[in-house]
Design a protein around this motif. Structure first.
Motif, PDB file in Angstrom:
ATOM      1  N   SER A 193     -26.800  -0.185  82.637  1.00  8.78           N
ATOM      2  CA  SER A 193     -27.866  -1.185  82.610  1.00  8.78           C
ATOM      3  C   SER A 193     -28.054  -1.655  81.183  1.00  8.78           C
ATOM      4  O   SER A 193     -27.548  -1.037  80.231  1.00  8.78           O
ATOM      5  N   PHE A 194     -28.805  -2.724  80.998  1.00 10.67           N
ATOM      6  CA  PHE A 194     -29.099  -3.221  79.656  1.00 10.67           C
ATOM      7  C   PHE A 194     -29.741  -2.139  78.794  1.00 10.67           C
ATOM      8  O   PHE A 194     -29.399  -1.951  77.639  1.00 10.67           O
ATOM      9  N   GLN A 206     -19.212  -7.326  65.548  1.00  9.73           N
ATOM     10  CA  GLN A 206     -19.256  -8.597  64.826  1.00  9.73           C
ATOM     11  C   GLN A 206     -19.506  -9.778  65.755  1.00  9.73           C
ATOM     12  O   GLN A 206     -19.718 -10.890  65.298  1.00  9.73           O
ATOM     13  N   LEU A 207     -19.460  -9.544  67.067  1.00 14.53           N
ATOM     14  CA  LEU A 207     -19.664 -10.616  68.039  1.00 14.53           C
ATOM     15  C   LEU A 207     -20.369 -10.061  69.268  1.00 14.53           C
ATOM     16  O   LEU A 207     -19.950  -9.048  69.820  1.00 14.53           O
ATOM     17  N   VAL A 208     -21.435 -10.732  69.672  1.00 11.81           N
ATOM     18  CA  VAL A 208     -22.113 -10.437  70.936  1.00 11.81           C
ATOM     19  C   VAL A 208     -22.049 -11.708  71.771  1.00 11.81           C
ATOM     20  O   VAL A 208     -22.476 -12.773  71.322  1.00 11.81           O
ATOM     21  N   VAL A 209     -21.501 -11.582  72.970  1.00 13.08           N
ATOM     22  CA  VAL A 209     -21.473 -12.693  73.921  1.00 13.08           C
ATOM     23  C   VAL A 209     -22.363 -12.284  75.089  1.00 13.08           C
ATOM     24  O   VAL A 209     -22.083 -11.300  75.770  1.00 13.08           O
ATOM     25  N   ALA A 210     -23.429 -13.038  75.283  1.00 11.12           N
ATOM     26  CA  ALA A 210     -24.395 -12.725  76.342  1.00 11.12           C
ATOM     27  C   ALA A 210     -24.773 -14.017  77.049  1.00 11.12           C
ATOM     28  O   ALA A 210     -25.907 -14.475  76.994  1.00 11.12           O
ATOM     29  N   ASP A 211     -23.792 -14.616  77.685  1.00  8.45           N
ATOM     30  CA  ASP A 211     -24.030 -15.883  78.360  1.00  8.45           C
ATOM     31  C   ASP A 211     -24.403 -15.619  79.816  1.00  8.45           C
ATOM     32  O   ASP A 211     -23.680 -14.923  80.520  1.00  8.45           O
ATOM     33  N   ALA A 212     -25.529 -16.152  80.224  1.00  7.56           N
ATOM     34  CA  ALA A 212     -26.021 -15.999  81.601  1.00  7.56           C
ATOM     35  C   ALA A 212     -26.156 -14.531  81.995  1.00  7.56           C
ATOM     36  O   ALA A 212     -25.887 -14.163  83.120  1.00  7.56           O
ATOM     37  N   SER A 213     -26.564 -13.699  81.046  1.00  3.02           N
ATOM     38  CA  SER A 213     -26.728 -12.287  81.375  1.00  3.02           C
ATOM     39  C   SER A 213     -28.088 -11.742  80.936  1.00  3.02           C
ATOM     40  O   SER A 213     -28.754 -11.070  81.720  1.00  3.02           O
ATOM     41  N   LEU A 214     -28.512 -12.018  79.714  1.00  2.00           N
ATOM     42  CA  LEU A 214     -29.749 -11.419  79.212  1.00  2.00           C
ATOM     43  C   LEU A 214     -30.971 -11.773  80.044  1.00  2.00           C
ATOM     44  O   LEU A 214     -31.926 -11.005  80.086  1.00  2.00           O
ATOM     45  N   PHE A 215     -30.948 -12.911  80.733  1.00  2.00           N
ATOM     46  CA  PHE A 215     -32.146 -13.215  81.523  1.00  2.00           C
ATOM     47  C   PHE A 215     -32.262 -12.334  82.753  1.00  2.00           C
ATOM     48  O   PHE A 215     -33.307 -12.280  83.386  1.00  2.00           O
ATOM     49  N   PRO A 266     -34.701  -6.825  82.906  1.00  2.00           N
ATOM     50  CA  PRO A 266     -36.104  -6.799  83.352  1.00  2.00           C
ATOM     51  C   PRO A 266     -37.046  -7.147  82.196  1.00  2.00           C
ATOM     52  O   PRO A 266     -36.859  -6.682  81.069  1.00  2.00           O
ATOM     53  N   PRO A 267     -38.059  -7.964  82.457  1.00  2.08           N
ATOM     54  CA  PRO A 267     -38.962  -8.400  81.389  1.00  2.08           C
ATOM     55  C   PRO A 267     -39.574  -7.263  80.586  1.00  2.08           C
ATOM     56  O   PRO A 267     -39.701  -7.361  79.365  1.00  2.08           O
ATOM     57  N   GLU A 268     -39.910  -6.165  81.253  1.00  2.00           N
ATOM     58  CA  GLU A 268     -40.541  -5.049  80.550  1.00  2.00           C
ATOM     59  C   GLU A 268     -39.574  -4.317  79.614  1.00  2.00           C
ATOM     60  O   GLU A 268     -39.995  -3.573  78.736  1.00  2.00           O
ATOM     61  N   ALA A 269     -38.275  -4.545  79.773  1.00  2.00           N
ATOM     62  CA  ALA A 269     -37.272  -3.893  78.928  1.00  2.00           C
ATOM     63  C   ALA A 269     -36.685  -4.831  77.884  1.00  2.00           C
ATOM     64  O   ALA A 269     -35.963  -4.387  76.992  1.00  2.00           O
ATOM     65  N   PHE A 270     -36.991  -6.121  77.969  1.00  2.00           N
ATOM     66  CA  PHE A 270     -36.305  -7.095  77.119  1.00  2.00           C
ATOM     67  C   PHE A 270     -36.479  -6.815  75.624  1.00  2.00           C
ATOM     68  O   PHE A 270     -35.503  -6.872  74.867  1.00  2.00           O
ATOM     69  N   ALA A 271     -37.665  -6.512  75.158  1.00  2.00           N
ATOM     70  CA  ALA A 271     -37.883  -6.292  73.720  1.00  2.00           C
ATOM     71  C   ALA A 271     -37.019  -5.139  73.208  1.00  2.00           C
ATOM     72  O   ALA A 271     -36.389  -5.250  72.147  1.00  2.00           O
ATOM     73  N   ALA A 272     -36.958  -4.047  73.948  1.00  2.00           N
ATOM     74  CA  ALA A 272     -36.139  -2.901  73.541  1.00  2.00           C
ATOM     75  C   ALA A 272     -34.654  -3.240  73.586  1.00  2.00           C
ATOM     76  O   ALA A 272     -33.885  -2.849  72.696  1.00  2.00           O
ATOM     77  N   VAL A 273     -34.237  -3.970  74.599  1.00  2.00           N
ATOM     78  CA  VAL A 273     -32.833  -4.369  74.715  1.00  2.00           C
ATOM     79  C   VAL A 273     -32.469  -5.314  73.582  1.00  2.00           C
ATOM     80  O   VAL A 273     -31.418  -5.158  72.939  1.00  2.00           O
ATOM     81  N   GLY A 306     -22.219 -11.107  61.539  1.00  2.00           N
ATOM     82  CA  GLY A 306     -21.771 -11.186  62.927  1.00  2.00           C
ATOM     83  C   GLY A 306     -22.427 -12.348  63.649  1.00  2.00           C
ATOM     84  O   GLY A 306     -23.432 -12.902  63.206  1.00  2.00           O
ATOM     85  N   VAL A 307     -21.839 -12.722  64.779  1.00  2.00           N
ATOM     86  CA  VAL A 307     -22.281 -13.902  65.520  1.00  2.00           C
ATOM     87  C   VAL A 307     -22.765 -13.522  66.914  1.00  2.00           C
ATOM     88  O   VAL A 307     -22.111 -12.744  67.620  1.00  2.00           O
ATOM     89  N   PHE A 308     -23.898 -14.084  67.283  1.00  2.00           N
ATOM     90  CA  PHE A 308     -24.437 -13.976  68.637  1.00  2.00           C
ATOM     91  C   PHE A 308     -24.182 -15.298  69.346  1.00  2.00           C
ATOM     92  O   PHE A 308     -24.485 -16.374  68.812  1.00  2.00           O
ATOM     93  N   CYS A 309     -23.635 -15.235  70.551  1.00  2.00           N
ATOM     94  CA  CYS A 309     -23.458 -16.411  71.417  1.00  2.00           C
ATOM     95  C   CYS A 309     -24.070 -16.047  72.765  1.00  2.00           C
ATOM     96  O   CYS A 309     -23.612 -15.106  73.410  1.00  2.00           O
ATOM     97  N   GLY A 310     -25.085 -16.767  73.178  1.00  2.00           N
ATOM     98  CA  GLY A 310     -25.687 -16.420  74.451  1.00  2.00           C
ATOM     99  C   GLY A 310     -26.689 -17.442  74.927  1.00  2.00           C
ATOM    100  O   GLY A 310     -26.916 -18.465  74.279  1.00  2.00           O
ATOM    101  N   SER A 311     -27.271 -17.137  76.081  1.00  2.00           N
ATOM    102  CA  SER A 311     -28.219 -18.070  76.677  1.00  2.00           C
ATOM    103  C   SER A 311     -29.443 -17.325  77.191  1.00  2.00           C
ATOM    104  O   SER A 311     -29.393 -16.134  77.496  1.00  2.00           O
ATOM    105  N   PHE A 312     -30.535 -18.078  77.259  1.00  2.00           N
ATOM    106  CA  PHE A 312     -31.827 -17.550  77.674  1.00  2.00           C
ATOM    107  C   PHE A 312     -32.415 -18.487  78.720  1.00  2.00           C
ATOM    108  O   PHE A 312     -32.270 -19.706  78.618  1.00  2.00           O
ATOM    109  N   LEU A 313     -33.112 -17.913  79.684  1.00  2.00           N
ATOM    110  CA  LEU A 313     -33.699 -18.681  80.774  1.00  2.00           C
ATOM    111  C   LEU A 313     -35.012 -19.318  80.341  1.00  2.00           C
ATOM    112  O   LEU A 313     -35.904 -18.637  79.833  1.00  2.00           O
TER     113      LEU A 313
END
Length: 145
Positions: A30-31, A40-49, A52-59, A71-78
């Motif tokens: 799980s997250f 050096q790279l985090v890809v989180a496209d269509a996943s981080l949303f 669970p909302p209660e875990a998002f800050a810790a994740v 390093g580079v972050f590439c991702g999306s948020f709902l």
């Protein structure tokens, strides 16, 4: 390369797909339970949303801690106008388990980053199943300072 999914079937598909690439380390996790390695790279496209909302800050803290300077972050948020962000008319939606962020909250996540691209996507259409859907996504590419 490290990847994880909570669904065993997704991990099984990836193991077949990447069988010839020994550098791919796949984990069923799980997250919140995944051990995020330095990277050096985090890809989180269509996943981080789907975190669970209660875990998002810790994740998010784990993601941020794992990404090394430069390093580079590439991702999306709902966004809040997405169909999945609204209270459902039926129990077939994810509204209780998705993390929804406003533009301001997304931008706050990247205060210590150099934002290379920040794009808001709004579009209405049909899902592959033919269901009407309003998409509202913030796509971010940012380099950690």
């Amino acid at each position: 390369m490290h990847a994880f999914d909570i669904e065993k079937s997704a991990i099984d598909r990836c193991r077949q797909r990447f069988a010839d690439i020994p550098q791919v380390d796949l984990s069923q996790s799980s997250f919140i339970n995944f051990e995020y390695p330095p990277c050096q790279l985090v890809v989180a496209d269509a996943s981080l949303f789907f975190c669970p909302p209660e875990a998002f800050a810790a994740v998010w803290q784990k993601v941020d801690d794992s990404l090394q300077p430069g390093g580079v972050f590439c991702g999306s948020f709902l966004g809040p106008e997405d169909t999945m962000a609204r209270e459902p008319e039926s129990e077939q939606t994810f509204w209780k388990t998705v993390t929804v962020l406003t533009e301001q909250k997304v931008r706050l996540l990247f205060e210590e980053y150099h934002v290379l691209s920040f794009t808001e996507h709004k579009r209405s259409g049909l899902t592959p199943q033919g269901t009407p859907h309003d998409w509202h996504i913030y796509a971010v590419v940012a380099q950690k300072g």
